[in-house]
Design an enzyme around this catalytic site. Structure first.
Site, short mmCIF file in Angstrom:
data_model
loop_
_atom_site.label_atom_id
_atom_site.label_comp_id
_atom_site.label_asym_id
_atom_site.label_seq_id
_atom_site.Cartn_x
_atom_site.Cartn_y
_atom_site.Cartn_z
N SER A 9 44.67 39.66 30.04
CA SER A 9 43.24 40.95 30.48
C SER A 9 43.30 41.54 29.06
O SER A 9 42.67 42.40 28.74
CB SER A 9 43.46 41.40 31.46
N MET A 33 39.37 36.00 28.61
CA MET A 33 37.85 36.37 28.95
C MET A 33 37.28 37.12 29.00
O MET A 33 37.46 38.81 30.14
CB MET A 33 38.29 35.61 30.14
N CYS A 98 35.76 36.40 42.12
CA CYS A 98 36.89 35.76 41.25
C CYS A 98 37.23 35.12 40.46
O CYS A 98 36.97 34.29 40.04
CB CYS A 98 36.93 36.98 40.27
N CYS A 195 37.58 44.40 39.00
CA CYS A 195 37.85 43.30 37.35
C CYS A 195 36.86 42.93 37.38
O CYS A 195 36.07 42.73 37.63
CB CYS A 195 38.80 42.57 38.17
#
Length: 358
Positions: A9, A33, A98, A195
């Site tokens: 991340s 991502m 998610c 997120c």
RNA sequence: UGGGGUGUCGCCAAGCGGUAAGGCACGGGAUUUUGAUUCCCGCAUUCGUAGGUUCAAAUCCUGCCACCCCAG
């Protein structure tokens, strides 16, 4: 040599996860991502700096890295539901979805398509790929950071080939490792907020997507005490942001205790928080991790909200879900959040709180 | 219009001659991969207004203004 794709991340946790796997002898690939496309005032994509950090870390570790875009999937499978829930007056938890819909869904498949034997993330939790063929989800050693709550919806197939390198590490140790190895993300502040959407003015953000309808704020006795800016902007148990001042002769705070969508009324209580305490709730959308769907009632512990300590409950399976009876009345149980069950170190799964019984 | 009462931070509310408590709200921060909760910090040179008395007034006196209640 086994190959593992690490979801990165741009934060410390996933950076250290990659580092540890590399040290353990895996052939590590970093995968960043993008789930949310948005440019800031200067036109730069807000995720650019995170990806830049991923590149720095991967370069230092001397591992290849890639980037994938799942913005479309996120929008369709997580964000839309998120808005629907708010529109329905509930308080959704998009981060749970998610994980089920993106990280352990398309992301996992993409990772495996790269030829990976395993996929890994920087989640604070553990996994036991048991000889009995089941994959047990375990609480993190660092109880304060345990993130199994957010993983309560992942399925057995999704947990295959999954590694959680941070399972046994306290947060401070993760930081220490990052600092010791000079990772670019070592001092980076922990991310919070939804997120992939991040921290922002939540009210303004929601208003960009949903129409707000202001209305009356009443006490449970029916006294009008203020005006709300749209029911979707409040959650059960909330205190701040209600904007109601002092009451003659009393010194308590105001808490949101109920929402009446049909009449667009927000109900509040002054000082007395007892209306917030409930005795049970109905849970739907159950997902069980490592155990067969229970047919008969059983006792275990549960969290009704992230960062709450585990509470003793009795789970009574029903046609389409379960009744969860609390041993002690629980404060501010909220529809849309998840009830997540535990048996000692194992996370047994969970479901959405669909109705609260007071 | 007579009689009584009240006017202190956005809202409650202490203070009653010695130099503006507290709570709520609000703002900021800590915590936190869900708007919360919890915790910490900040928040009236000024007390409806204009004068007066006093070494010293939000506190005493006077005028005015506003609001409330009872009369009519």
């Amino acid at each position: 040599m086994k190959t593992v794709v690490v979801g990165m991340s741009g934060g410390v946790d996933s950076s250290v996860a990659a580092l540890l796997l590399k040290e353990q002898g895996y052939n590590v690939i970093g995968l960043f991502m993008l789930n949310w496309e948005e440019n800031d005032a200067s036109g730069a994509c807000t995720a650019d700096s995170d990806y830049a950090d991923v590149r720095r870390v991967c370069s230092l570790l001397d591992i290849p890295y890639f980037s994938v875009n799942f913005a479309k999937e996120y929008s369709e499978r997580v964000f839309r539901h998120f808005l629907d829930e708010y529109a329905a007056g509930r308080t959704p938890n998009p981060d749970v979805l998610c994980n089920r819909e993106i990280k352990f869904g398309p992301f996992r498949e993409y990772a495996l398509s790269l030829g990976a034997d395993y996929i890994a993330t920087g989640h604070y939790c553990g996994i036991d790929h048991n000889a009995d063929g089941r994959h047990y989800l375990l609480k993190a050693a660092d109880g304060g950071k345990d993130q199994t709550y957010f993983l309560n919806q992942v399925t057995q197939p999704q947990l295959e080939n999954v590694l959680f390198p941070l399972a046994d590490l306290p947060k401070e140790e993760v930081r220490r490792i990052a600092v010791g190895r000079g990772l670019a993300t070592a001092q980076k502040k922990d991310s919070t907020g939804i997120c992939f959407i991040g921290e922002r003015n939540f009210r303004k953000f929601l208003m960009e997507y949903l129409p707000a309808q202001s209305g009356k704020i009443l006490t449970l006795d029916g006294e009008e005490v203020g005006e709300h800016v749209g029911l979707m902007h409040y959650t059960i148990g909330q205190r701040r942001g209600v904007n109601i001042g002092g009451k003659s002769g009393e010194s308590g705070r105001w808490f949101v205790v109920k929402k009446d969508l049909a009449n667009n009324i927000l109900y509040v209580s002054h000082g007395d928080e007892s209306p917030l305490y409930s005795k049970s709730c109905l849970v739907t959308g159950l997902n069980w991790i490592g155990i067969d769907p229970p047919k008969s009632p059983f006792e275990c512990t549960a969290k009704l909200r992230y960062r709450q300590s585990e509470q003793r409950v009795t789970v009574m399976p029903t046609e389409d879900g379960a009744d969860v009876i609390f041993a002690d009345r629980q404060r501010a149980v909220t529809e849309g959040q998840y009830a997540v069950f535990y048996d000692e170190a194992r996370c047994l799964g969970g479901g959405v709180i669909d109705k609260v019984i007071y």
